[in-house]
Design an enzyme around this catalytic site. Structure first.
Site, mmCIF file in Angstrom:
data_model
loop_
_atom_site.group_PDB
_atom_site.id
_atom_site.type_symbol
_atom_site.label_atom_id
_atom_site.label_comp_id
_atom_site.label_asym_id
_atom_site.label_seq_id
_atom_site.Cartn_x
_atom_site.Cartn_y
_atom_site.Cartn_z
ATOM 1 N N CYS A 77 23.903 -22.697 -14.083
ATOM 2 C CA CYS A 77 24.368 -23.357 -15.316
ATOM 3 C C CYS A 77 23.169 -23.491 -16.253
ATOM 4 O O CYS A 77 22.022 -23.216 -15.862
ATOM 5 C CB CYS A 77 24.913 -24.738 -14.979
ATOM 6 N N ASN B 220 27.497 -29.815 -5.960
ATOM 7 C CA ASN B 220 28.547 -29.039 -6.638
ATOM 8 C C ASN B 220 28.984 -27.844 -5.804
ATOM 9 O O ASN B 220 30.143 -27.449 -5.839
ATOM 10 C CB ASN B 220 28.094 -28.639 -8.045
ATOM 11 N N GLU C 167 20.677 -37.765 -8.248
ATOM 12 C CA GLU C 167 21.224 -38.087 -9.571
ATOM 13 C C GLU C 167 21.748 -39.526 -9.585
ATOM 14 O O GLU C 167 21.540 -40.268 -10.560
ATOM 15 C CB GLU C 167 22.341 -37.104 -9.943
HETATM 16 O O1 0O3 Z 1 23.945 -32.319 -8.038
HETATM 17 P P1 0O3 Z 1 23.885 -31.104 -7.157
HETATM 18 O O2 0O3 Z 1 23.543 -31.497 -5.755
HETATM 19 O O3 0O3 Z 1 25.091 -30.282 -7.254
HETATM 20 O O4 0O3 Z 1 22.643 -30.297 -7.719
HETATM 21 P P2 0O3 Z 1 22.273 -28.770 -7.736
HETATM 22 O O5 0O3 Z 1 22.855 -28.033 -6.603
HETATM 23 O O6 0O3 Z 1 20.802 -28.721 -7.880
HETATM 24 O O7 0O3 Z 1 22.950 -28.162 -9.029
HETATM 25 C C1 0O3 Z 1 22.520 -28.514 -10.310
HETATM 26 C C2 0O3 Z 1 23.151 -29.773 -10.780
HETATM 27 C C3 0O3 Z 1 22.218 -30.803 -11.277
HETATM 28 C C4 0O3 Z 1 20.953 -30.584 -11.446
HETATM 29 C C5 0O3 Z 1 22.709 -32.138 -11.614
HETATM 30 O O8 0O3 Z 1 23.857 -32.087 -12.360
HETATM 31 FE FE1 SF4 Z 2 24.099 -27.959 -14.574
HETATM 32 FE FE2 SF4 Z 2 24.075 -30.450 -13.644
HETATM 33 FE FE3 SF4 Z 2 23.477 -29.998 -16.152
HETATM 34 FE FE4 SF4 Z 2 25.968 -29.657 -15.293
HETATM 35 S S1 SF4 Z 2 24.849 -31.586 -15.433
HETATM 36 S S2 SF4 Z 2 24.829 -28.304 -16.681
HETATM 37 S S3 SF4 Z 2 25.599 -28.878 -13.229
HETATM 38 S S4 SF4 Z 2 22.336 -29.283 -14.380
#
Ligand code: 0O3
Ligand code: SF4
Length: 332
Positions: free
Chosen positions: A27, A238, A141
């Site tokens: 993303c 995710n 997060e």
């Molecule tokens: O939050 P998630 O465990 O899915 O994190 P990832 O796999 O690093 O994917 C990116 C999403 C993120 C940085 C937070 O939204």
């Molecule tokens: Fe990617 Fe997380 Fe940002 Fe969504 S919130 S765009 S999954 S890094």
């Protein structure tokens, strides 16, 4: 990929179908976070410290580590005077303050969409709300977001936990982690509406566009798939949600870091394989799965794209350099 030579389809020369979900893999927030580390390595030289995994993917972390990034759990492991990048998942204000007090050279890799949820947490708490955060306990997060207003926030993970909430506060709002399952979160929100009839609903969803698109794209191919393979690491929220979504719909699904993880027994009797990658999974690893499957018998590859993503997040000024770039902030 493990040996699949005993596979009946390989032996009989039957053509398998690979259905690629689109969108899949990186993303905009992940691409930005990785580029921040790469540019920091170029401009500052190694080592560049990164607090936590920059994104939850083993291959991404190993690759950057091989180029001089040093991944640490906490700031105390970062030597004075060093550069430290905060991961895409964000940090609590306490971590920011500690870095500032230490005079560290901070480059913030927090995804702007995560930062937006932090801003809402501050705003809602400042006006006196009790803020319910829907998310997974212990996830980075969630730790970061809760840290914005720990006195005013409460974490829930399920509708059951909502029903057990004891506070009587009529002024309740809610936020969510950005990478949750869309359908299960809707159930938790329904429980919140029932429990708190005056619930303040945020004007926009916190589950981000990328999470939503990857789930919807997978939903579009699940009915045709005998097996779903999700490229992603075990701690990637995710990516795990994509596996759950498929299993919940009745289609077996497996999470794999790379093609090497595919077990021959998964493929027995499987004619159509649905393939996707979580938001932190490099596209090359998904291509690697296609190649590995192709190398072991005839395949056709079809892509089903349900949405085209054009979101781009500008880099922070600390690593932007002089190259002309799109305007600051979110563009789509
Ligand atoms: O939050 P998630 O465990 O899915 O994190 P990832 O796999 O690093 O994917 C990116 C999403 C993120 C940085 C937070 O939204
Ligand atoms: Fe990617 Fe997380 Fe940002 Fe969504 S919130 S765009 S999954 S890094």
């Amino acid at each position: 990929m493990a040996d699949v030579s005993s596979d009946e389809y390989v032996q009989n020369g039957v053509t398998r179908r690979i259905l690629l979900a689109g969108p899949r893999s990186f993303c905009a927030g992940v691409e930005r976070a990785i580029e921040i580390v790469e540019r920091a390595l170029e401009s500052r030289g190694a080592p560049v410290y990164v607090r936590k995994q920059i994104v939850h993917n083993v291959s991404v972390v190993d690759d950057l580590a091989g180029r001089g990034a040093v991944f640490v759990e906490e700031l105390e492991e970062v030597p004075d005077g060093s550069t430290v990048v905060f991961s895409a998942h964000g940090v609590s204000p306490a971590v920011r303050e500690e870095a500032e007090e230490r005079g560290l050279d901070v480059i913030d890799g927090t995804c702007p969409l995560v930062a937006k949820v932090h801003a809402k947490a501050r705003r809602y708490a400042a006006r006196g709300d009790t803020v319910v955060l829907i998310g997974h306990a212990g996830h980075e997060e969630v730790e970061g977001t809760l840290g914005e207003a720990p006195e005013s926030m409460v974490l829930v993970q399920t509708a059951e936990e909502v029903r057990e909430l004891s506070m009587a506060d009529p002024q309740v709002s809610y936020l969510t982690q950005t990478t949750l399952g869309v359908d299960e979160t809707a159930e938790v929100v329904d429980a919140l509406r029932e429990r708190f009839p005056l619930l303040y609903e945020p004007p926009s969803e916190d589950i981000c566009y990328a999470t939503t698109n990857r789930q919807n794209a997978l939903k579009a191919i699940i009915p045709e798939a005998d097996l779903v393979l999700v490229v992603g690491s075990a701690n990637s929220s995710n990516s795990v949600r994509l596996v759950e979504l498929s299993r919940y719909a009745g289609t077996p699904a497996e999470l794999i870091d790379t093609a090497e993880d595919i077990r021959p027994e998964w493929l027995e009797g499987v004619r159509t394989i649905g393939l996707t990658g979580g938001a932190s999974a490099p596209p090359a690893l998904v291509e690697g799965v296609v190649s590995a499957l192709s190398a072991h018998g005839p395949v056709t590859v079809e892509e089903r794209e349900i949405a085209r993503e054009t979101v781009y997040f500008d880099l922070p000024s600390a690593v932007r350099g002089d190259a002309p770039r799109p305007a600051d902030g979110l563009s789509s």
